[in-house]
Scaffold this active site. Structure first.
Site, PDB file in Angstrom:
ATOM      1  N   LEU A 123       6.684   2.859   1.651  1.00  0.00           N
ATOM      2  CA  LEU A 123       7.584   2.069   1.735  1.00  0.00           C
ATOM      3  C   LEU A 123       8.509   2.145   2.800  1.00  0.00           C
ATOM      4  CD1 LEU A 123       7.924   1.137  -1.862  1.00  0.00           C
ATOM      5  CD2 LEU A 123       6.313   0.389  -0.326  1.00  0.00           C
ATOM      6  N   HIS A 124       9.165   1.160   3.394  1.00  0.00           N
ATOM      7  CA  HIS A 124      10.268   1.305   4.454  1.00  0.00           C
ATOM      8  C   HIS A 124      11.222   0.082   4.092  1.00  0.00           C
ATOM      9  CE1 HIS A 124       7.975  -1.767   6.568  1.00  0.00           C
ATOM     10  NE2 HIS A 124       6.775  -0.771   6.666  1.00  0.00           N
ATOM     11  N   ARG A 143       2.441   2.420   9.697  1.00  0.00           N
ATOM     12  CA  ARG A 143       1.868   3.087  10.800  1.00  0.00           C
ATOM     13  C   ARG A 143       2.759   3.591  11.980  1.00  0.00           C
ATOM     14  NH1 ARG A 143      -2.818  -0.505   9.039  1.00  0.00           N
ATOM     15  NH2 ARG A 143      -4.335   0.645   8.173  1.00  0.00           N
ATOM     16  N   MET A 194       0.890  -1.264  -0.097  1.00  0.00           N
ATOM     17  CA  MET A 194       0.001  -0.146   0.003  1.00  0.00           C
ATOM     18  C   MET A 194       0.741   1.175  -0.032  1.00  0.00           C
ATOM     19  SD  MET A 194      -3.405  -0.752   2.137  1.00  0.00           S
ATOM     20  CE  MET A 194      -2.873  -0.538   3.827  1.00  0.00           C
ATOM     21  N   GLY A 195       2.263   0.980  -0.476  1.00  0.00           N
ATOM     22  CA  GLY A 195       3.049   2.165  -0.406  1.00  0.00           C
ATOM     23  C   GLY A 195       3.529   2.611   1.047  1.00  0.00           C
ATOM     24  N   GLY A 205      11.354  -2.666   5.396  1.00  0.00           N
ATOM     25  CA  GLY A 205      10.721  -3.939   5.467  1.00  0.00           C
ATOM     26  C   GLY A 205      10.025  -4.521   4.286  1.00  0.00           C
ATOM     27  N   HIS A 206       9.366  -3.286   3.534  1.00  0.00           N
ATOM     28  CA  HIS A 206       9.123  -3.708   2.265  1.00  0.00           C
ATOM     29  C   HIS A 206      10.231  -3.926   1.152  1.00  0.00           C
ATOM     30  CE1 HIS A 206       5.757  -0.979   3.643  1.00  0.00           C
ATOM     31  NE2 HIS A 206       5.136  -1.920   2.807  1.00  0.00           N
ATOM     32  N   GLN A 225      -2.575 -12.495   7.744  1.00  0.00           N
ATOM     33  CA  GLN A 225      -2.997 -12.155   6.365  1.00  0.00           C
ATOM     34  C   GLN A 225      -2.213 -12.999   5.420  1.00  0.00           C
ATOM     35  OE1 GLN A 225      -2.971  -7.790   4.326  1.00  0.00           O
ATOM     36  NE2 GLN A 225      -0.692  -8.507   4.107  1.00  0.00           N
ATOM     37  N   ASP A 246       2.339  -9.177   8.863  1.00  0.00           N
ATOM     38  CA  ASP A 246       0.818  -9.561   8.862  1.00  0.00           C
ATOM     39  C   ASP A 246       0.898 -10.910   8.734  1.00  0.00           C
ATOM     40  OD1 ASP A 246      -0.003  -6.630   8.802  1.00  0.00           O
ATOM     41  OD2 ASP A 246       1.448  -6.529   7.188  1.00  0.00           O
TER      42      ASP A 246
END
Ligand code: PAF
Length: 295
Positions: free
Chosen positions: A43-44, A197, A40-41, A46-47, A163, A160
């Site tokens: 980005l950090h 977040r 979902m953009g 982790g992505h 998920q 997640d």
């Protein structure tokens, strides 16, 4: 149709399904495999670690940037969710991503769209019990991304964790020939799991947030030592409240592959377990999880 723009750093930006399908077709003709990292953009690291993992497993990596409205309830942060498209595209290009899919809303949910994907019981527990809309929104968008891009594999963060299991289930049930890979959670120096977040946390809250991974780590050791599940989870919750968390939505020790409960006594020997938690610091809701096993 070719993707709409190819900036000098080599990444192609596609905004329509026709564009991503043309990209996929070209790769198939060249005999190249495609790995997808949906995001979902905002980005950090982790992505980016998921992009690097995809690059080790597939010839070409694509990412998607789409803040998916159907996974947010009306009272949640869809409107304020951070959006930084051009910064994200630069980060993806630097990480070696070849295509970024930034679909307009109507590419994903065309006018009059009424199709939703719901994964049964797994979607109703834990996160699903607190956020009943969430997994239907995730499953609906991920199914569309899979249909548009047709990747050979897709990578999702273990941060997640529920998920990831929901997506594995829908991939199996709908028969997508896509390998689902879980990428390890990346953490800040104090152990806090990286998340877009985390930017919502004030300075004092950010200091308190490290209590979440610390409580889970301690709980995992106690579960592995055979202390009763109920007592361990209760103690972890009290520790969070003492550290300044305003409330705890859940802390549960479950079977790692099915998320089924492991009872209230000692964790069974040799069974892969996962402790999962969601707790609130002021208005920010944090989730995290860790593996454990009693041997
Ligand atoms: O994990 C996320 O960022 C989102 O839930 C996902 C999988 C990209 C679907 O919108």
């Amino acid at each position: 149709m070719a993707p709409s723009s190819s900036p000098p750093h080599g990444i192609e930006v596609a905004r329509t399904r026709d564009e991503v399908r043309a990209f996929r077709l070209k790769l198939s003709r060249e005999g190249q495999t495609l790995g997808l990292v949906p995001t979902m953009g905002a980005l950090h690291e982790g992505h980016l670690s998921l992009i690097r993992l995809a690059a080790r497993e597939a010839d070409v990596v694509a990412a998607s940037l789409f803040v998916n409205p159907t996974q947010f309830a009306a009272h949640e942060d869809f409107g304020s969710y951070p959006r930084r498209e051009s910064e994200d595209i630069d980060m993806l290009a630097a990480a070696g991503c070849r295509l970024v899919y930034c679909p307009r809303l109507t590419e994903i949910y065309p006018s009059g769209d009424s199709t939703r994907v719901r994964v049964g019981a797994l979607s109703e527990d834990l996160e699903g019990a607190i956020r009943p809309h969430f997994f239907e929104g995730v499953a609906s968008v991920v199914t569309r991304l899979f249909a548009h891009l047709g990747p050979d594999l897709a990578v999702f963060g273990e941060k997640d964790y529920q998920q990831l299991l929901v997506i594995r289930t829908l991939t199996r049930d709908l028969g997508f020939p896509i390998r689902i890979i879980g990428g390890p959670t990346r953490r800040e120096p104090d152990g806090l799991a990286m998340s877009s977040r985390n930017a919502y946390l004030g300075a004092a809250e950010r200091k308190q947030a490290g209590a979440l991974p610390a409580a889970l780590e301690q709980a995992c050791k106690r579960l592995a030592d055979g202390e009763p599940i109920n007592a361990v989870c209760e103690k972890a919750g009290s520790r969070l409240l003492a550290a300044g968390f305003s409330s705890v939505d859940y802390i549960e020790a479950r079977h790692a592959e099915t998320l089924s409960p492991l009872g209230t006594g000692s964790a069974p020997y040799g069974v892969p377990g996962r402790i999962l938690a969601a707790a609130r610091l002021g208005t920010t809701r944090l989730i995290d999880n860790l593996p454990f096993q009693r041997s």
